[in-house]
Design an enzyme around this catalytic site. Structure first.
Site, PDB file in Angstrom:
ATOM      1  N   LYS A 103      -9.847   0.580   0.044  1.00 51.88           N
ATOM      2  CA  LYS A 103     -10.087  -0.872  -0.010  1.00 51.88           C
ATOM      3  C   LYS A 103     -11.368  -1.219   0.750  1.00 51.88           C
ATOM      4  O   LYS A 103     -12.166  -2.062   0.317  1.00 51.88           O
ATOM      5  CB  LYS A 103      -8.897  -1.613   0.611  1.00 51.88           C
ATOM      6  N   HIS A 105       5.648  11.276   0.394  1.00 48.69           N
ATOM      7  CA  HIS A 105       4.665  10.467   1.127  1.00 48.69           C
ATOM      8  C   HIS A 105       4.497  10.889   2.573  1.00 48.69           C
ATOM      9  O   HIS A 105       3.781  10.222   3.308  1.00 48.69           O
ATOM     10  CB  HIS A 105       5.070   8.990   1.126  1.00 48.69           C
ATOM     11  N   THR A 136      -4.764   4.279   2.094  1.00 50.65           N
ATOM     12  CA  THR A 136      -5.442   3.526   1.034  1.00 50.65           C
ATOM     13  C   THR A 136      -6.362   2.447   1.601  1.00 50.65           C
ATOM     14  O   THR A 136      -7.183   1.908   0.867  1.00 50.65           O
ATOM     15  CB  THR A 136      -4.429   2.858   0.065  1.00 50.65           C
ATOM     16  N   LYS A 172      -4.370  -1.103  10.099  1.00 53.40           N
ATOM     17  CA  LYS A 172      -3.293  -0.298   9.513  1.00 53.40           C
ATOM     18  C   LYS A 172      -2.143  -0.279  10.503  1.00 53.40           C
ATOM     19  O   LYS A 172      -2.289  -0.737  11.631  1.00 53.40           O
ATOM     20  CB  LYS A 172      -3.764   1.127   9.232  1.00 53.40           C
ATOM     21  N   ARG A 173      -0.974   0.257  10.072  1.00 54.75           N
ATOM     22  CA  ARG A 173       0.147   0.364  11.001  1.00 54.75           C
ATOM     23  C   ARG A 173      -0.299   1.047  12.289  1.00 54.75           C
ATOM     24  O   ARG A 173      -1.172   1.927  12.257  1.00 54.75           O
ATOM     25  CB  ARG A 173       1.264   1.203  10.377  1.00 54.75           C
ATOM     26  N   LYS A 180      -2.294   7.941  13.552  1.00 54.72           N
ATOM     27  CA  LYS A 180      -3.454   7.206  13.033  1.00 54.72           C
ATOM     28  C   LYS A 180      -4.528   7.035  14.120  1.00 54.72           C
ATOM     29  O   LYS A 180      -5.634   6.617  13.858  1.00 54.72           O
ATOM     30  CB  LYS A 180      -3.024   5.861  12.466  1.00 54.72           C
TER      31      LYS A 180
END
Lengths: 813, 112
Positions: free
Chosen positions: A661, A358, A657, A549-550, A555
């Site tokens: 969504k 991952h 992901t 998200k985190r 990111k």
């Protein structure tokens, strides 16, 4: 027997019975949590019936079973999802109405089971839903953390962590099974001796004992035909077996030992924390593996007498390296306990285990110091040494004379202290190694572990992640679900490719109008949440631009903030309003020890405070941060999104992901060619997304050549200069000058591994295009509908079927 | 602890009288089994009362075997529950003992 929908009267009777006999109160006297518990217990009765029937059916068929080992299962709330999957929702709603209660209100009383950090744990939860829906015998194994991921609160813009004691009131979903507890020895030493026949026999002496008590959470598939379980283990002290120590010995010492043992399942470690070397985390990982394998072997032995059949009947998937000790544990069981020869045991182990990677960041790969392993798991360390000895012989034959390759591939890193590389252990002990998106798998093979790919190319494969549409559309966005069902039928609930049927409606005025109404209602709902939680007044007609998200450097929430501020500066200094009014919504947790991520949260709040307080920006830009991002909050945020921010530095996100969504709920993506974005682009089409930024290979080349010069970009572009300088000024921190200087330094540093300024111009350009598209309502709605219509490939049903066919050899029963 | 002892032919049978043998009573067990180990060489330990054994208990039983082996004797075990047997297997100690389902089989093994 299937879990047939119960009548309204039966449901009402069951709820009242549980109120009275399980909770000891009349319905009218129950608290909101107790009302939830009574309804959950009524639903659980039906699930237990169906689970027993499922086990009977599987028992007769004796199928191959899949066990999914994961240190995290991010389940969220279960009531709504379970009722829908069981077909009990309507009867339950009516039964509650008769009792004067509202189902949605009761559903909101359920605490999230936050037994995970993010994508990895949520993926595991989605897989369980898909396995049960597909009728494939697959079960989750995890830890029953007493404290899930921390609750996030915001104090003056700073994240504060509060413990999440989700089990404080005990979960009505869990069925404790103390009769199936297993014993887990840890610590001790190896005594090198011989057995009765004079053969070398290392014995594990002087260990301490943990006891793993399983708690099952039932997992109903859609339609209720199959109900599986997620088995979560709580650590108990062996002193529960041995009350004599309490009676005769040192009482306080005994209590201390008991508490120490039980801390093993006390708390979920936040990701991104520096956990290497944390003894408790290592114990957690072994505890999970030991309990799971003990249970799996026990189940196998009920019906089979020879372990030669083990891999034909058992598949074990390792969700990242956290359960990688399964390689050593399964070998230990087969060799030490079952007395198989090493070679045969190794063949069985490899044929049984498969590993999912991952992460692409080399520094985030798990390693455990050898001295720690020798102390905590002395027998396993011996097993690992023997696996390594044999493996390195194999490498020497395949690549003669390549010492440096041997060093890289060794399970043991020759550092000070020596460390066991869990990725190498997982790869060597598995017959399959997969990445979670096409680009990620490619980078896994070529950049992260190329030596292993060269040795065993056939072992590597890709399984692009997916999400369950039952949770993320049917449950999270019921109005859109109803619209889709009324348009193309309900087959999409179990076959998401059916959404393709919506493509033809993307330009249809009537469908567009219905779609827009639903989106607006979802935005109104989110606007209500924003107002209540953050006192931010959002206009539902503005463009809802969402990054949830985190919080992590890769990111690039910081890149998003650069855009927000650029919009703001253009408005207040150039008098140029954004092409469309925007509401920027951020949500996500930062790991408690991750300073930069916490600074980003503070920056977002400070920027929000200035912009939201500036009357010039009132009609154009709103910025909000929603605290305590979790599954249930995601279910409220994602259906309201217009624009989905998927802007990680290319080559860093394994899959992601939330992109799936959001697209499933009719958001249009602005994103880089990273993770699953690449494949979403192939499906959705470039005309329905806003792709920007440098590609992974380009960034890698710049990194390798050391050619990235952000300061040149800064010097050459006055707009960039003004933007970057605003963080060094007092604009966003009038009371604390210099608070955000780090942001300038980050983006101007030639070592900025996330290339913020390199991607900034194309990011701003992509946003311009997005805003223009948004202003054309028909065009935008068409794009959003096509995102829904073409996202079917990213159902976790498809992902699970891929795993089942290509890795597990698992069939529906 | 009072350890019931029974003698048949040349074999001494010691019945472990507790249902748990662990850190709390392993020392006591070693002390009370010592006379048997001093006087006899062929010993069977009957575990049929035993429900739980930890590493201290295993260590105590192993030391009994070593004492008997040192003077040319042997220790055989019988009557183990599934749980106790699996603890022996877990740490490879089932390989150093002769383990039998019943007392009779264990006694017979001495004459075999």
């Amino acid at each position: 027997m299937n879990a047939a929908p119960s009548s309204v009267s039966e449901m009402q009777e069951a709820i009242c019975r549980h109120a009275r006999y399980s909770l000891g109160k009349a319905w009218a006297d129950l608290s909101s949590y107790e009302r939830f518990a009574a309804v959950a217990l009524a639903a659980r009765d039906r699930m237990v019936d169906a689970m027993l029937a499922t086990e009977e059916r599987y028992g007769q068929a004796d199928p191959k079973r899949l066990y999914y080992l994961s240190i995290e299962f991010l389940i969220g709330q279960s009531l709504g999802n379970n009722l829908r999957n069981l077909g009990l929702r309507e009867s339950c709603r009516q039964a509650l109405a008769r009792l004067g209660a509202d189902l949605e209100e009761i559903e909101r009383s359920e605490p999230d089971a936050a037994l995970g950090n993010g994508g990895l744990g949520r993926l595991a939860a989605c897989f369980l839903d898909s396995l049960a829906t597909l009728g494939m015998p697959g079960y989750g194994y995890g830890i029953n953390y007493e404290y899930g991921l921390f609750k996030q609160e915001i104090d003056d813009g700073y994240q504060r962590e509060k413990p999440d004691n989700w089990l404080a009131q005990s979960s009505p979903w869990e069925i404790a099974r103390p009769d199936e507890a297993c014993l887990v020895p840890v610590y001790g030493r190896i005594e090198h001796d011989v057995d009765r026949h004079g053969v070398y026999n290392p014995m594990w002496m002087d260990w301490k004992l943990l006891v793993g008590v399983p708690h099952d959470m039932l997992v109903p598939g859609y339609g209720g035909r199959a109900v599986h379980f997620l088995r979560l283990y709580s650590a108990r002290s062996s002193l529960d077996f041995d009350m004599q120590i309490f009676n005769d010995g040192d009482y306080f010492k005994a209590v201390e030992q008991k508490i120490a043992s039980e801390t093993v399942s006390k708390v979920l470690y936040p990701s991104d924390a520096v956990i290497g070397g944390h003894e408790l985390r290592l114990l957690q990982e072994y505890f999970l593996v030991a309990c799971a394998l003990r249970d799996i072997v026990r189940r196998f032995e009920r019906n089979h007498s020879t372990f030669r059949e083990f891999s034909a009947k058992t598949a074990i998937q390792l969700n990242d390296t956290h359960p990688a000790l399964a390689v050593a544990e399964l070998m230990r069981i087969l060799v030490d306990e079952k007395e198989l020869a090493w070679a045969e045991a190794w063949e069985i182990t490899q044929a049984t285990l498969a590993y999912t990677n991952h992460t692409l960041a080399p520094e985030a790969l798990e390693k455990w110091p050898v001295p720690l392993l020798e102390r905590t798991l002395p027998r396993h360390m011996e097993v690992i040494y023997e696996i390594n000895r044999r493996f390195l012989q194999q490498v020497s034959v395949a690549f003669p004379g390549e010492t440096s390759r041997l060093n890289r591939m060794s399970l043991v890193e020759e550092s000070l202290p020596k460390q066991v590389r869990m990725v190498n252990l997982a790869i060597v002990g598995s017959h399959s190694v997969n990445g979670v998106s096409a680009i990620h798998t490619g980078l896994l093979e070529t950049a992260l572990v190329p030596d292993f790919h060269q040795l065993w190319p056939e072992r590597f494969n890709n399984k692009t992640n997916g999400i369950t549409q039952r949770r993320w559309l049917l449950e999270a966005n019921p109005a859109l679900g109803d619209l889709i069902t009324s348009t193309i039928g309900d087959a999409w609930i179990t076959d998401l490719d059916q959404l393709r049927g919506l493509d033809r409606c993307s330009g249809d005025a009537g469908f567009q109008s219905a779609f827009q109404k639903i989106k607006r209602a979802n935005k109104e709902k989110l606007a209500g949440i924003l107002w209540h939680s953050s006192r931010v007044k959002a206009d539902p007609d503005s463009l809802f631009d969402i990054q949830a998200k985190r919080i992590h450097a890769y990111k690039r929430q910081l890149l998003n903030v650069l855009h927000v501020v650029d919009d703001y500066l253009a408005l207040v200094e150039d008098g140029k309003p954004p092409a469309a009014p925007r509401t920027y919504v951020f949500a996500g947790k930062a790991a408690p020890g991750y300073r930069r991520a916490k600074q980003i949260i503070k920056l977002i709040h400070s920027v929000a405070r200035v912009i939201n307080g500036d009357p010039r920006a009132k009609d154009w830009i709103r910025v909000a941060f929603l605290a305590d991002y979790r599954v249930s909050l995601a279910e409220a945020i994602l259906p309201a999104a217009d624009l989905s921010e998927q802007i990680s530095t290319a080559g860093t996100e394994a899959s992601g992901t939330s992109s799936m969504k959001l697209a499933l709920n009719g958001a249009v993506t602005i994103g880089t060619l990273d993770g699953a974005n690449v494949e979403i682009l192939e499906q959705v089409g470039p005309e329905n997304m806003f792709i920007f930024g440098l590609q992974a290979a380009e960034l890698r080349a710049m990194r390798d050549a050391g050619s990235y010069q952000p300061r040149e970009l800064y010097d050459q572009d006055a707009g960039v200069r003004r933007l970057v300088d605003s963080f060094a000024s007092r604009r966003f921190c009038p009371d604390e000058p210099g608070l955000f200087t780090w942001a300038c330094q980050t983006v101007l540093d030639s070592g900025d591994r996330h290339f913020h300024l390199a991607d900034l111009p194309t990011y701003l350009e992509a946003h311009e295009k997005a805003a223009a598209a948004f202003n054309d309502r028909g065009r935008w709605t068409g794009m959003a509908i096509r995102n829904v219509a073409r996202i079917g490939r990213f159902s976790s049903d498809r992902t699970v079927k891929d795993y089942a066919r290509e890795i597990w050899d698992l069939k529906s029963v | 602890m009072e350890i019931p002892v029974e003698k048949t032919d040349s074999v001494t049978i010691a019945v472990i009288p507790v249902d748990e043998l662990d850190a709390s009573n392993a020392g006591e067990f070693k002390r009370d089994i010592a006379p048997v180990l001093d006087s006899d060489t062929r010993v069977v330990m009957d575990f049929s009362h035993l429900r739980f054994i930890d590493s201290s208990g295993l260590g105590a039983v192993l030391s009994c075997l070593r004492q008997l082996s040192a003077k040319g004797g042997d220790l055989k075990l019988c009557g183990m529950s599934k749980q106790v047997r699996s603890t022996f297997e877990l740490v490879r100690m089932h390989r150093v003992f002769d383990i039998f389902p019943t007392r009779e089989e264990a006694v017979r093994a001495f004459s075999g």
